[in-house]
Design an enzyme around this catalytic site. Structure first.
Site, PDB file in Angstrom:
ATOM      1  CD  GLU A  44      -2.655   1.056   2.686  1.00 16.26           C
ATOM      2  OE1 GLU A  44      -2.316   0.246   3.579  1.00 16.26           O
ATOM      3  OE2 GLU A  44      -3.663   1.800   2.797  1.00 16.26           O
ATOM      4  CE  LYS A 116      -7.118   1.589   3.503  1.00 15.78           C
ATOM      5  NZ  LYS A 116      -5.928   1.905   4.343  1.00 15.78           N
ATOM      6  CB  CYS A 152      -4.754  -1.809   3.551  1.00 11.23           C
ATOM      7  SG  CYS A 152      -3.980  -2.177   5.157  1.00 11.23           S
ATOM      8  CG  LEU A 318      25.701  -1.447  29.522  1.00  5.40           C
ATOM      9  CD1 LEU A 318      24.462  -1.919  28.770  1.00  5.40           C
ATOM     10  CD2 LEU A 318      26.952  -2.000  28.852  1.00  5.40           C
ATOM     11  CG  ASP A 323      14.685  -2.104  31.773  1.00  7.58           C
ATOM     12  OD1 ASP A 323      14.031  -3.101  31.410  1.00  7.58           O
ATOM     13  OD2 ASP A 323      14.397  -1.430  32.777  1.00  7.58           O
ATOM     14  CG  ASN A 394      13.903  13.198  40.023  1.00  4.55           C
ATOM     15  OD1 ASN A 394      13.870  11.967  40.012  1.00  4.55           O
ATOM     16  ND2 ASN A 394      12.821  13.937  40.175  1.00  4.55           N
ATOM     17  CE  LYS A 539       7.566  11.482  35.893  1.00  8.57           C
ATOM     18  NZ  LYS A 539       8.187  10.435  36.752  1.00  8.57           N
TER      19      LYS A 539
END
Lengths: 569, 569
Positions: A44, A116, A152, A318, A323, A394, A539
C-alpha cells in the site's frame, strides 16, 4: 485453464522518499520480470511509503506523488519492464481531495487506478482526516486472467469491495497492504485472508510492507490463499522478499457495471498466451515464535529509525540492569557492535555488580564501552541548590541524561532511552533523566517481557553456538534504579508480574475499575496503580518515540488528556 | 406573541470532573432560575468537558457520564430548579457506540436527548475516531415556544440539522458549543451564526465553553442573533458569564416526522403562560482587539493548565530577553506575582544587561527572584567530558534546565518553558535545555508577535496608570541566546520579520516550495528555513504542551512524521 504468474514484492520503502521508492519499484519489478511474472504487487502507498500523516494534505506533495507515478510508468518501460503489470500504491489528489490510491502500470502508462474505500480511523490510524473514499473498482485482464484489487482495510472490513468483486466475478484478487505489526496479528491475518478469498471466490494474494517508520514497524508476512482457503505461499517476516508463484484459474468473461455500492470497470492488458510449465509450489515460511517476532520487530524498528534518520551510531547508559542490557543486545543485532557506544555512569549509590555486569555485557558483545562517573556533576547541583530527597535522586538521573546528550553532540551518536513500558506506564522514570533520547527501543515492552526476551536471545545464541550477549546476573538480580542506598524497584512498585498483568488490562485493555476488581485485582492495588498511570501522562507526552509491538502503545494509539480529573473507582 | 426567556451559561468546565461539572451546572442553573429564565443552555459536553479524547472509548467513563446526567436531573429538581429546562451536553454510549450528546433536563427527568451529526475530524479534532453520528432531532416546546438544538459542528457544516429544523419549523434554535479559540475566529463566528439563523428562520442562541484544556483554550464569545441576522446579544470572551434575554416569537404548531435525512421529534414541556414584561435588551460586548484576545487566551490557557493540574506556583529562567519577560508578565496576570518564581541562571557568557533587565522585570512585577550562576555545573560537564563547540553551548542550556527541574522537585513549582513558535519551528532551542517544562505558554506565538504583545501589555499598564511590567530594554535589544561571546540570533537566523512571514506560509499555510517562491521569498532562504523546520520535528515531539492561538499549532494540529525524506523544492 488460464495461467498467471504473480509476484509479491515485500519491500522496505521510506516515507517521503519518492525517488528512492521509485527506484525500489524498478529494482523489484526487474526481479519479477526475471522470474517471468505477468504482474508484480507492491505494498500500500509504496511510492510515498506509509503513513505519510499530514503530508497527505500538503498539495505540493500530493502533486509530486502523482507526477512520480507517471514518471515511474515511463521509467519501467524504458527499463524494458513495461510488459510486467506493476500494482503500485501512491498518494493521489483530485477535486474531492487526497486519495489513498493504487494504480496498475503497464507499457509505459497508468492503465488503471483505484481508491481505498474503507478508511481506518482508530488506533494509530487517522485516514478519515486525510482521504476521501473510493467506490470504483478497476479489474485488469492480464494473460486472460481477471485480476481485482482491494487495498488494506478494504480487506479487513466486512462487505465492501470484496463482496462487490465476488459478485462481479474475478479470477484473482490482489491486496496491497501497509499493516503495522502487533503481537499475534499474524495469527488473525491468515484466517481473514482465507475468508475473503472464499467471499471473492478467487485466490487472494496479500502483499505487506516491511520496515520501521517512527513508532510503527511492518512485518511483511505476505501470503497467497486459494479460493478454497488453503494457504499456498507465505513470505518470511521483517525481511524484503519476492514471492513468485503460478496460479491456474478457471477463467471466464465478466461484465462491467454496478455491483452493490461499487462500479466495476474492466480493463484488458493481455489475453491468454500459450500454456507453459508452472514453477514448483513456492515455500510456506513458518511464522516466528512470539519472542522471535517481538525481537525482530524491535531490531527492525530501531535499525530503520537510526538509518532512515541519517545516524550511523547510537549511545546509551549501560547500567548493568536488564533494560539497558536488552537495549544493547538489540542495538548490536540492529547496527553491529561497532556502531554501539555504551557508557557506564556510576554514582556513589551504584553497586559493584552494576559496573561489573555492564563491563561483562560490553565484553560479550564487543561494543564500545566507557565509564564516566557522575559524582562531580551531581555535587555541583546538590551543593549549589542544596538538593535533598527526590530532587537529589532525580539530579543523578538527569546528570546521566545530560552526559549522554553531550556525548551525542560531541560525536554524533543517536541517544537511546532504555525505559520499558511498565516504568513508562506508572511514571517510574525521570523526565530529562533516563527518559532522554531520540528513540526508545523497548518503550512498548513490559518488564516481564523484557526478561523473557533476554532469556530467549541468550538461548538463541546457545543454539547457534555463540556467546549469549546478556550476562546472567543482569537477568536474575532484583531490578533497582540505584538512586538511594540499597534501593530496589519493589520498594515503590508491586512485583512486576502482578503489575504487568494489571497494566495489560488497564492500559491495553482499557478496562474500568469494576472490571479490574472483577478480574481479581485487590482494590488498593488498582487504586494505587491507576493513579500512578493517570498522573504520568505528562511524562509520556515528552518521551521519545519507540517501536509499537502491542495492540495499544503509548503515542498515537492511546490519546488521553494530560489535564484529566477522571479517576476510576 | 409567545415569549421565552433564555439563559446561556458560558462556563469553565474541567475534563473528566463529572462531580465538579455537575455542581457547576446546578450553580449556573440556579442563577438562570433567579433571573426567571425558562431554559438555560450549557456548552457542548459540559458534563465531561471537552475534548475527552480517548476517554470517549472507555466504557466505564461513558457509563459514569450517562449516570451523572441522570443524577444531575434529579439534583436540579431537588434543588428546586426542576422547572427550568437545562440543555446539558454529555458523553453518551449506546449499541452503536459513543455519542457526543446533549439532553434537556426538566422536572427531575431527562426529557430529550440528541446526538451530534457532523463529526469534525480535521485540525485538532478526531471525532470520527470516537463518535457515531446522530440523525434524530428533538424539538422541545417550552412556554409554548418550539426550541430546536444543533451541536457545534452541526452549525458549521452546510446542510444537515439546521436545514432540517428550518424545514420542520422551529421558533428558536439553541446551539451548545466547544469551539477552541484561534486568532480571528470570532470574526467568522457572527456571520456564520447569522446565516444559520436565516436558514432556520428563527433566532439562534450560540453558547460556547471558556477555559483552558491542555493545548486548547475556549474563548466563550456566546451570542444571540435574530431570525433576520441581527446581533441581539454578545458575551465577553475568556470569562464565565450568564447571558439572559427575552425573545418574542411568532410561534406556531408544527409536525413531527422526517425532514431530509433527519427525524424530528416533538416534546412538550409547557404551553405559553401569561404575558410578562420583558427584560431590557442585554448588552452586546465588543470583541477584544487582536493583541488583547491573544493575551487573554495565553493567560487563560496558562492559568487553567496550572490550576486544573493541581499546581499553585510556577518557576522559569528569567534571562532578561523578551521571551521570558513576556512569560513572566503572563504568569503574573494568570497567577499573581506571589505564585511566580523567576530564576536568573547566568553563565560566563551572560551580558550585564541580561542580569539587570531580569532584575528590573522582577522589581516591576513583584515576583520572586533568585540568581543561580551555572558556571560550576557547566565546568563539571565540560571538564570531565572535554566538551567543545555545540556540545558546550548545549550543556549550558541543559544545566539551566536541570537547575529549574531541581527547584521544581524541591519546591513543587511547575516549570515553564519560555520558547516561542519561531524558535520551535526552526529548532533554535536546546532539547532538555531551554525546552524543559510542564507547559510552554508562548509555544504558538511567533517572535514578532511576542514583541507586539510586550508593547501592547505595557501600553495597557500605562492606560491603567500601572507600572508597565516589561523593561523597555528587554523589548528593544537584539535577541541573543548568549551561549557564546557576542552571539546574537541573527548570526544563525534570518531577521525575525522575514522568518515569521515565511513560517506563517509554510507551517500554518502548509504551502509548498513553488508557492513560496511565487510569494516572493528568495530560493536560498526557502531552502534553508524549510530544511531547518523539517529537521526539527523530533524536538517538537518532545516539547511541552502550550496554548494554541493559531490556525495550525504544533501538536494535534500538525501531524508530521519524524522519519521523513520529503524535501520541498
Amino acid at each position: 485453464m488460464p495461467q498467471l504468474r504473480i509476484a509479491l514484492a515485500q519491500v522496505n520503502a521510506t516515507v517521503g522518499d519518492l525517488d528512492g521508492n521509485s527506484a525500489l519499484v524498478v529494482e523489484w519489478t526487474r526481479k519479477a520480470a526475471e522470474a517471468g511474472a505477468h504482474l508484480v504487487v507492491f505494498p500500500e502507498m509504496v511510492l510515498t511509503s506509509y503513513p505519510v500523516e499530514d503530508l497527505a494534505i500538503r498539495t505540493s506533495f500530493a502533486r509530486a506523488s502523482r507526477a512520480a507515478l507517471e514518471d515511474l510508468a515511463v521509467a519501467l518501460d524504458e527499463a524494458g519492464l513495461g510488459s510486467v503489470a506493476a500494482f503500485v500504491g501512491f498518494l493521489d489528489h483530485d477535486s474531492a481531495g487526497p486519495r489513498n490510491a493504487a494504480s496498475v502500470l503497464h507499457g509505459g502508462r497508468v492503465v488503471a487506478t483505484q481508491y481505498k474505500h474503507h478508511l481506518p480511523n482508530y488506533g494509530v490510524f487517522d485516514e478519515r482526516r486525510y482521504f476521501k473514499p473510493g467506490d470504483e473498482l478497476d479489474v485488469v485482464r492480464i494473460n486472460g486472467v481477471e485480476v481485482g484489487m482491494v487495498i488494506c482495510e478494504d480487506l479487513w472490513q466486512d462487505g465492501g469491495p470484496i463482496s462487490a468483486l465476488g459478485a462481479a466475478g474475478v479470477d484473482v484478487v490482489v491486496s496491497p497492504n501497509a499493516s503495522p505489526y502487533e503481537r499475534k496479528k499474524d495469527d488473525v491475518r491468515l484466517p481473514l485472508v482465507a475468508r475473503r478469498a472464499a467471499e471473492a471466490g478467487a485466490p487472494l494474494a496479500y502483499c505487506n510492507l516491511i520496515g520501521g517508520q517512527d513508532e510503527l514497524v511492518f512485518d511483511g508476512d505476505s501470503l497467497v490463499v486459494g479460493r478454497d482457503g488453503v494457504l499456498l505461499a507465505r513470505a518470511p517476516q521483517f525481511v524484503e522478499h519476492l514471492m513468485v508463484m503460478d496460479l491456474s484459474v478457471p477463467g471466464g468473461s465478466y461484465e462491467s457495471g454496478a455491483f452493490g455500492d461499487f462500479t466495476v470497470e474492466r480493463i484488458t492488458i493481455s489475453e491468454a498466451g500459450p500454456a507453459y510449465e508452472p514453477l514448483p509450489a513456492p515455500r510456506i515460511f513458518e511464522p516466528l515464535s512470539d519472542e522471535a517476532e517481538v525481537w525482530y520487530a524491535l531490531v527492525t524498528g530501531l535499525r530503520d529509525y537510526v538509518h532512515k534518520n541519517g545516524f550511523r551510531s547510537v549511545v546509551f547508559g549501560l547500567s548493568g540492569g536488564i533494560d539497558s542490557a536488552v537495549v544493547a543486545a538489540l542495538a548490536v543485532d540492529a547496527l553491529g557492535p561497532d556502531a554501539v557506544h555504551a557508557v557506564s555512569l556510576p554514582s556513589s549509590y551504584s553497586s559493584e555488580h552494576s559496573k561489573s555486569d555492564a563491563f561483562e555485557m560490553a565484553q560479550r558483545t564487543g561494543i564500545h564501552y566507557s565509564v564516566e562517573p557522575i559524582a562531580d556533576m551531581v555535587s555541583a547541583f546538590v551543593s549549589q541548590l542544596s538538593l535533598t530527597g527526590l530532587a537529589e535522586e532525580n539530579i543523578q538521573a538527569r546528570c546521566r541524561g545530560m552526559a549522554l546528550m553531550a556525548l551525542s553532540n560531541q560525536h554524533g551518536h543517536l541517544v537511546l532511552a532504555t525505559g520499558n513500558k511498565s516504568e513508562l506506564s506508572v511514571g517510574y522514570s525521570t523526565i530529562y533523566g533516563d527518559a532522554v533520547g531520540g528513540f526508545a527501543p523497548i518503550k512498548d515492552v513490559f518488564k516481564t517481557l523484557v526478561w523473557d526476551l533476554a532469556r530467549w536471545r541468550n538461548d538463541e545464541a546457545f543454539k547457534r553456538g555463540e556467546t549469549p550477549p546478556i550476562p546472567e546476573n543482569s537477568i536474575t538480580k532484583p531490578p533497582s534504579a540505584e538512586l538511594r542506598p540499597g534501593q530496589v524497584d519493589t520498594d515503590s512498585l508491586p512485583d512486576y508480574a502482578l503489575l504487568d498483568d494489571l497494566l495489560d488490562d488497564y492500559v491495553e485493555g482499557d478496562r474500568g475499575y469494576d472490571d479490574l476488581i472483577a478480574a481479581g485485582f485487590a482494590p488498593e492495588l488498582v487504586d494505587r496503580v491507576l493513579r500512578m498511570v493517570d498522573k504520568a501522562e505528562y511524562k509520556r507526552r515528552q518521551y521519545p518515540p519507540g517501536t509499537k509491538i502491542s495492540n495499544k502503545a503509548f503515542g498515537r494509539d492511546r490519546r488521553l488528556p494530560i489535564t484529566n480529573a477522571w479517576r476510576e473507582g
